[in-house]
Write a protein that holds these residues in place. Sequence first.
Motif, PDB file in Angstrom:
ATOM      1  N   ARG A  51      -9.261   5.491   2.285  1.00 53.98           N
ATOM      2  CA  ARG A  51      -8.455   5.472   3.509  1.00 53.98           C
ATOM      3  C   ARG A  51      -7.107   6.143   3.314  1.00 53.98           C
ATOM      4  NH1 ARG A  51     -10.212   0.226   3.762  1.00 53.98           N
ATOM      5  NH2 ARG A  51     -12.097   0.007   4.991  1.00 53.98           N
ATOM      6  N   VAL A  84      -9.663   1.628  -0.410  1.00 54.06           N
ATOM      7  CA  VAL A  84      -8.262   1.977  -0.169  1.00 54.06           C
ATOM      8  C   VAL A  84      -8.001   3.447  -0.487  1.00 54.06           C
ATOM      9  CG1 VAL A  84      -5.895   1.556  -0.930  1.00 54.06           C
ATOM     10  CG2 VAL A  84      -7.428  -0.365  -0.505  1.00 54.06           C
ATOM     11  N   ASP A 129     -10.445  -0.936  -4.469  1.00 51.93           N
ATOM     12  CA  ASP A 129      -9.836   0.332  -4.882  1.00 51.93           C
ATOM     13  C   ASP A 129     -10.470   1.504  -4.156  1.00 51.93           C
ATOM     14  OD1 ASP A 129      -8.463  -1.187  -6.552  1.00 51.93           O
ATOM     15  OD2 ASP A 129      -9.314  -0.387  -8.417  1.00 51.93           O
ATOM     16  N   GLU A 156      -3.796   1.000   7.355  1.00 53.09           N
ATOM     17  CA  GLU A 156      -4.657  -0.106   6.969  1.00 53.09           C
ATOM     18  C   GLU A 156      -4.748  -1.225   7.986  1.00 53.09           C
ATOM     19  OE1 GLU A 156      -6.596  -0.165   4.476  1.00 53.09           O
ATOM     20  OE2 GLU A 156      -5.925   1.802   3.827  1.00 53.09           O
ATOM     21  N   LEU A 209       0.820  -1.210   0.000  1.00 53.25           N
ATOM     22  CA  LEU A 209       0.000   0.000   0.000  1.00 53.25           C
ATOM     23  C   LEU A 209       0.849   1.253   0.000  1.00 53.25           C
ATOM     24  CD1 LEU A 209      -2.731  -0.980   2.560  1.00 53.25           C
ATOM     25  CD2 LEU A 209      -3.096  -0.416   0.162  1.00 53.25           C
ATOM     26  N   THR A 252      -3.874  -3.419  -5.227  1.00 54.59           N
ATOM     27  CA  THR A 252      -5.005  -3.755  -4.360  1.00 54.59           C
ATOM     28  C   THR A 252      -5.518  -5.150  -4.703  1.00 54.59           C
ATOM     29  OG1 THR A 252      -6.478  -2.597  -5.854  1.00 54.59           O
ATOM     30  CG2 THR A 252      -5.746  -1.377  -3.930  1.00 54.59           C
ATOM     31  N   ARG A 311     -12.183  -4.849   2.239  1.00 51.64           N
ATOM     32  CA  ARG A 311     -11.551  -3.693   2.861  1.00 51.64           C
ATOM     33  C   ARG A 311     -10.519  -3.073   1.919  1.00 51.64           C
ATOM     34  NH1 ARG A 311     -11.696  -1.950   7.470  1.00 51.64           N
ATOM     35  NH2 ARG A 311      -9.969  -1.088   8.657  1.00 51.64           N
ATOM     36  N   PHE A 312     -10.076  -3.869   0.979  1.00 48.41           N
ATOM     37  CA  PHE A 312      -9.000  -3.398   0.098  1.00 48.41           C
ATOM     38  C   PHE A 312      -9.468  -3.248  -1.348  1.00 48.41           C
ATOM     39  CE2 PHE A 312      -7.112  -5.365   3.771  1.00 48.41           C
ATOM     40  CZ  PHE A 312      -6.229  -4.381   4.185  1.00 48.41           C
TER      41      PHE A 312
END
Lengths: 844, 126, 325
Positions: free
Chosen positions: A273, A270, A267, A280, A171, A187, A264-265
């Motif tokens: 966030r 992420v 695009d 993360e 990340l 991702t 959660r990951f």
Amino acid sequence: MSIYPEKAADHEKEYGFRFRYETLRSLLNKNGYALQILSDLEADLNHMHHYDKRIKRPIQRLITESLLMAQELNLMTENHYPDLYDVIFQLRNKTDQLFSEDHAETGQPLVWQLEEQTPPDPALVGGKAFGLWRLGKYFKDHVPPGFVATTAAYNRIIEDNGLHDRIRILLNNLDVTEDATQFQSRTRTIRQMIRNAAVGKEIENGIKEQTERLARQFPDTLWAVRSSAVSEDGTRSFAGQFDSELQVETDDLITAYLHVIAGRFTDRAVKYRIHHDFREVDTPMAVLFMPMVDAAAAGVVYTSDTKAPDAEQMVISAVPGLANRMVRGEVPADTFLVSKGKKPAITRMIPAAGESKEAGTVDYIASEKILEIAQIAAKAVEYFGHDLDMEWAIDKTDKTDKTGKTGKTDKTGRVQLLQARQLNIASAEDGPTVKPSQRKDTLPVIEGGITIFPGRAEGPLTVLGPADDLSGVTEGAVVMVEQPRPELAAILPKIAALLVMEGNPVGHLATLVREFSVPCIFRLGENAGILSGKHIISVNATRRTVYAGIRWPGIRERVLARIAAGNRHQKKSGPLYDLVLGLNLLDPDAPSFKAKHCQSVHDTLRFMHEMSVRSMFGFGDKQSRGWHKKSRKLVTDLSVKLDLIALDHSVPEGAKKVLPEQVHSIPFKALWRGVSDQRLIWSDRWEKEMRGMPADFKEAVLGGNRGPRRASDRNYAIVAKDYMNLNARFAYHYAMIDAMVGPGTEHNHVHFRFRGGGAADENRQRRARFLERVLRESGFGVDRSGDLVTAWFRRYPRKDSEKALELLGRLMVCSRNLDAVMKSDDAIKGYARYFIDAQFDMFG
Amino acid sequence: MNEQPLKIMVIDDENIVGKRLKPALEKTGDIVEAFEEGETALARFAQEPFDIVVTDIRMEKIDGIEILERILAKSQRTKVIIITGYATVEIAREALSKGAFDFIAKPFKPSDLRQIIERASKELRS
Amino acid sequence: MQLLEKLKKLGHKNTGIRDFCIQTIRFKKFLENARSLLDLFEDGREKFTGEYIFDRHYVVSLIDSVVEQLGMMVYDASVLAPDRGEELYAAYDRHKLAAANLIESNGSRPNAGPSESLAADRDDPEYQLLSDALMWFNGKNAAAHTTVMELMKKIFFFVIQSLESPGSPERQALSEKSTVLAADKDFYLIDLWKDALALPETQRSVSDFNSVPLRHLLMDVDETGGKAKGHFQKSGAWVAAASEYQLSLNTLNPDFQFRLETLASGYEPSDFIFIFADSSTNLDTLLPKGFHVENSDYGRFAWNLDVSAKTIEDSLMIIGRNLFG
């Protein structure tokens, strides 16, 4: 390297002296800072899980301060305490070890069931599950059962599969704007890694156990697997909705679980966030599993109209079937506006297509169901104490029919609540956005009062009059009252903070407040009434400030965690507590008072403070010579022998003796005003009665040379314009005052330590309890163990700090021989009263 | 703010405050008069009341608390906003308990004061 | 024994690495104090240019805080560079005096009377005092060597020089123990909080070392790399003292002075990256954008303070590529 070779020796001596001054100052400065971290941790460790990453940093900072203090102490004492280094490095390694250990060993469940009676930690089960658990408490029949794979399970999976660093590194070198393809491929890789991760037996079994349990009630059910995270920005962003897997077969649950975590990951998540700079992997995710509700209709209810907050209406949106397509924005919803009040009514209906109508219905849901939802929502608002954003569904097949027969299969099925979270309303006062204000310079609405228990909190404000019913107070509320009354104890375990306009800091309620660790301010004054118009307020009890609105992200969760933990009756113990806060070195005269016996960071601080002060005055040590040269005798009629050493020019140079009025140190002057108070009586009965007896006999009678100095030795004070560190032995006891009193408030402090005495142990303890009582009542924070009293008075303006020092001056004089006088426990209360009522003749 | 302009009085003997605040507050169309002397300001107030009075708490001749008391004695509805220096929280508390609308601590930006004034005007007009 | 000798001999036998660790940790504290000082400068500048209304008290306490914070820096420096302590304290005392004079001279200036009330803003005594204070902090036009910034640079230089002098006991300690030499690269590896207690029994490799910033620094460096390339080839052996989120990197090459310090925890707002290099080093080709660079007689300083841990990690990767890539 010296500029004047012929004077090198002198010169170096001069500088050596200066360097020692500065070293002591630096050490005491660090000590003050460290004690502050310590008291914050004390509050945190009371209600946070001990492995919580949020307390790791302050602990590391604390140990760093301690290590540098050790270096400074060694610089002052020609490396006299090298053992300290080992002790401190070990403490750091041991605490690091605790943080990296398998969390399951600390008793954190990997899987947790929603119908549990004891309140969960929101950090463990996620905000969504926590909200549902609370709903379930109030609306047992309207919340479907379920279970959670906790954040501990998430951490376990990340750890077991060695994903932590791999994810972070993938990340971290992403630049969203510059290379979209690279971003997507990274991702994707992360999601792949998670989907391919192995889920340990323990988690798998936990999930299996739960599904079997629920299968008895819901045979052949399909499952909804959803992230339990509450979206981080606090507004209704739909990001969280993408983390759902619906209609999942029981056999596919583990796969679905990993898919939800992987979600959660995506695009979008992420990017979001990264944009907000969240870490993360450091924010683990809990996942909620529930049997699918076979919905005839579903939707969302806002308990206030965000577009018209003053309109006293709820907004209920509905779609036929499951709601998830609606919240994703795929299906347009019908909207009902429902008036609030005793008899809610649908005032307007805005269909997904077509014209708005005064009131109306749709074919998939009955009007009475809309009204039932509104009624439940209104009750929930009362319980939660703030507006809510809830998801609901109407169960097509009402399975709660205990006879086992299939229930009704129509649009009038049971209302099920699937989620509840705080609804932030952008009212005119809060400005156009609902994002919490993080501006550093936002001014408090109210400032002042006395801290009863430190800490920050925020929540809906409830103002209680003397006759108001306490049972209506909601969990997590900030309560304000005019007068403290003992009945308030009943609500202490569940409130976020307590504000009291008046109040006695030593009263019963104050004691209870401390016991329950509720952030609390007393004596806010009448003007606190201006708060009553505020809806949500934020309280910083440490700094005695109250703000309107939400101010600190994350604090609400911490408050709720504390309340939940309080209900779990967590004790002040555990390995981390022992390594950081535990205090084992109590008696500086004991042979065990040694560096290598320090077991906690607290021990090292106490040890270093004691030793630095001793070294400063060089008890029988060759180092003392330098100091004696610099010291000035204080000339006074009172039977106090005091030598002063000035760090600056606060004492006239040249003269060997000085008068108290010649000492230009603000804290010293204040203390001296107290010591030399005309009302005090100075008849030293012990001295008089024993006049003529040999000194060594006197010592034997009075308890001997128990302290670091003999009674005949002089006392020392280091002074500067705004600073004083005094070490005194007024009569066989040891007292230390460290005070900084400057023009600002931020750095001001008055620290007081008192120990020992000539009399028997129990009498010494009585005196210590007397001091504890008086100091508490005067607004000091106090900690007492045995005959050792530690008190602090921090961050007050100059005037208040000076008053505190005056009080200490009087107190030291009055309590000189109290240990010999206080024959019973009853005396403690009595003498404390005499002192507070200024009946100083009682102390003759 | 398309309603009647507010009449605002600024009192501060350091003159710097009035000098900087006046133009800043006038930007929104309100009428601002600045004074360096408490007595002069009070005399002006006696001629014609103001909606809002912004006064420093610490001044040589008359202090802000006295201004506050005398203004409120003349005109209950006037909102008095107190400017406090650093670490004068105690006095600010006293001011609030004596009926000041709010206080603002230096250093501040005129826009911070503007927010308080808007709150005050909302109350005035409600 | 003279005091300076005593200070130097603090570390007795076999404690070289431990002292090295402690001094590295103190250096980090020193940087924190420097950072607070820069924050104070910034606060003053913001109040000056940002239309703020403030009073004399604000400026006086700002000056006070600068003196206090500078004192903390000087103290750390006197521990890190004992030979320079006396000289630095003399300079500090001069600044203390300058601060007192600044406050006094401004206070004695007569207040602008009513007739002058139309004079320009900058003539107000508070603004004048703040302007003078800012000039004293780091005014560009101030006479050479009279600003706090100038003293800061000097302090930095003394400290770094002392830490890196080949004769320093900490430096010597490195050569005592062969297990601190990395197995895979030309690096001395020190775990700040572990090695102080006991040295590793066997050699460790850089790639296994548990330090997030170090990993980022070396992320794009291939397995055989580690020897600096190009114009940084002369760098020779490196010393990396690290913990989980912290890295202190410098080189043993006497002809190439380079030091990088960073904290990238993401948990608190004190993350930073700081670089010092001798004047011959071209920082433009080494650093990514966004660094504040100060040139001085002593060398080049570069830092980035108000950044996220992620930005720091990205910077480390770029610097790593440029140094070793």
